[in-house]
Design a protein around this motif. Structure first.
Motif: not given
Ligand SMILES: Cc1ncc(COP(=O)(O)O)c(C=O)c1O
Length: 429
Positions: A113-115, A118, A139, A188, A190, A195, A229, A231-232, A260, A262-263, A270, A354
């Motif tokens: 995941g990108s988490q 981070l 975030y 940082y 987004v 988010n 970041d 992610a979206y 990522t 994920s979305k 992951r 969101y």
């Molecule tokens: C802004 C942002 N960054 C990173 C993530 C991490 O997501 P993931 O680890 O699933 O890639 C999320 C997850 O909701 C997010 O909203």
């Protein structure tokens, strides 16, 4: 009975009481509560067929199958990184206006995941007391990560075009005067459909942000990185996003781009990734080596296949169509149930998951607030309290917002959730 106490590390104490765990727990403990809180994705659009096909292909040939089931490398599967580099380059070239920075596999690290990226970056950059500049709001899980390494966050104002550049420069100036510029390690943002607010950083500010980071890095004598970041990025419903912040860093020494699947595909796989300056790539690799010496190799082979065959791009288009309907359903329900409530407003997002709603200042939305309790216990609907998304000192955080997610519920569920929530809010107006 053993009464001895555990002498936990400072890092463990810093990581205590993270809101994300409480939120996940609420979902499990109150399964009947209609959740507008969870950042989960739409179950119906999860790509079961595509995943079966990709798994079949990865396993069809024995040698390839064996290599996918073997340990991989810390940096990540080379085929996936090559596809990611091509994909990133293509998105930049086809964005409006077109950007021409070319991505290469060597500057990419694949993560869980990108988490995880981070968290690794926070580990690589921050000693206790170091500073990360963030937008207010941002975030909240990353704010938890920063807290977990003892970093200080300074929350800067944002508007409908994202983080405000004059506020960023003003803060850097202030920190220099206070003799604290040397503690600033990271900015940082987004960049796409933030988010929690759904707001994107404007094209103009993307270039400015990179310039500011470079200018102040020179002034500080050490690097101030920008973490973008994204992610979206794939979840745009009205128009594709502009070139990334990363594309403005033509020297490739300042911006980390976190992405990522994920979305846009599946959070269960992951698979996340980062493009970054080489010295950071090495740092992230070293730290990741200590953690897991590579993310799930099989999943990376799947994603390589999905990107290479073009099936990922087709799926991303379908996901956008599904979420566009949900975004519109939530906004229609907001109009239907909240438009007559004085002092209530919300952002119309062009992407992401969101809707950010603001209540009159006297209506507090936190976990302990009467509104949250009424929403969960009586109306049986849940949201994410906006105060979680503010860095900086607790007493300065705004407490009258809600993050409402349209990812999980059906359009009917969204309407019902918004109706229930409006009932709860009405009680306190
Ligand atoms: C802004 C942002 N960054 C990173 C993530 C991490 O997501 P993931 O680890 O699933 O890639 C999320 C997850 O909701 C997010 O909203």
């Amino acid at each position: 009975m053993n009464h001895s106490l555990t002498n936990f590390s400072q890092r463990r104490r810093w990581a205590a009481d993270q809101a994300i765990s409480f939120l996940m727990q609420q979902g499990v403990e109150h399964p009947h509560v209609l959740s507008l809180g969870a950042g989960l994705v739409d179950a119906a659009s999860l790509p079961v067929t595509e995943a079966i096909e990709a798994a079949r292909e990865v396993l069809a040939e024995e040698v390839r199958g064996q290599s996918a089931l073997q340990y991989g490398t810390t940096q990540g599967e080379l085929r996936l990184r090559q596809h990611l580099a091509d994909y990133q380059t293509r998105i930049e070239q086809t964005s409006a206006p077109a950007a021409h920075r070319v991505a290469v596999a060597d500057e990419i690290v694949c993560t869980t995941g990108s988490q995880q990226l981070l968290a690794l970056l926070a580990d690589a950059l921050f000693d206790p007391g170091d500073i990360c500049l963030v937008a207010a709001p941002t975030y909240f899980v990353f704010l938890g990560v920063l807290e977990g390494v003892g970093a200080r966050t300074i929350a800067l104002p944002a508007d409908e075009h994202g983080l405000r550049m004059e506020a960023l420069e003003g803060e850097l100036q202030r920190l220099e005067t206070a003799g604290e510029l040397s503690r600033v390690k990271l900015i940082y943002v987004v960049s796409e459909f933030e988010n929690p607010t759904g707001i994107s950083l404007s094209l103009e500010r993307r270039g400015q942000l990179v310039e500011i980071a470079k200018t102040w890095s020179t002034r500080r004598g050490e690097k101030i990185y920008v973490l973008e970041d994204a992610a979206y990025r794939e979840l745009h419903y009205d128009a594709p996003p502009p070139p990334s912040v990363w594309s403005f860093d033509t020297a490739g020494d300042t911006v980390i781009h976190a992405g990522t699947f994920s979305k846009s595909f599946s959070p269960g796989l992951r698979v996340g990734f980062g493009l970054m300056p080489r010295e950071l790539r090495d740092a992230v690799n070293d730290l990741k080596g200590n953690q897991d010496f590579g993310s799930a190799n099989f999943n990376q082979h799947l994603l390589a296949d999905l990107l290479g065959s073009g099936r990922f791009a087709i799926h991303a288009e379908q996901v956008r169509a599904a979420y566009r309907i949900k975004r519109d359903a939530m906004l229609a329900a907001a109009d239907e149930f909240f438009a007559d409530l004085p002092g209530v407003s919300w952002v119309h997002p062009h992407g992401g998951l969101y809707v950010w709603m603001t209540l009159p200042p006297h209506i507090v939305t936190g976990f302990d607030s009467p509104l949250f309790r009424r929403a969960v216990d009586v109306e049986q609907v849940m949201y994410v309290p906006g105060e979680l998304c503010f860095g900086g000192p607790r007493e300065q955080r705004q407490c009258n917002h809600m993050r409402l997610s349209f990812g999980v519920q059906s359009p009917e569920g969204l309407r019902e959730g918004m109706r229930r929530l409006s009932q709860a809010v009405r009680r306190f107006l």
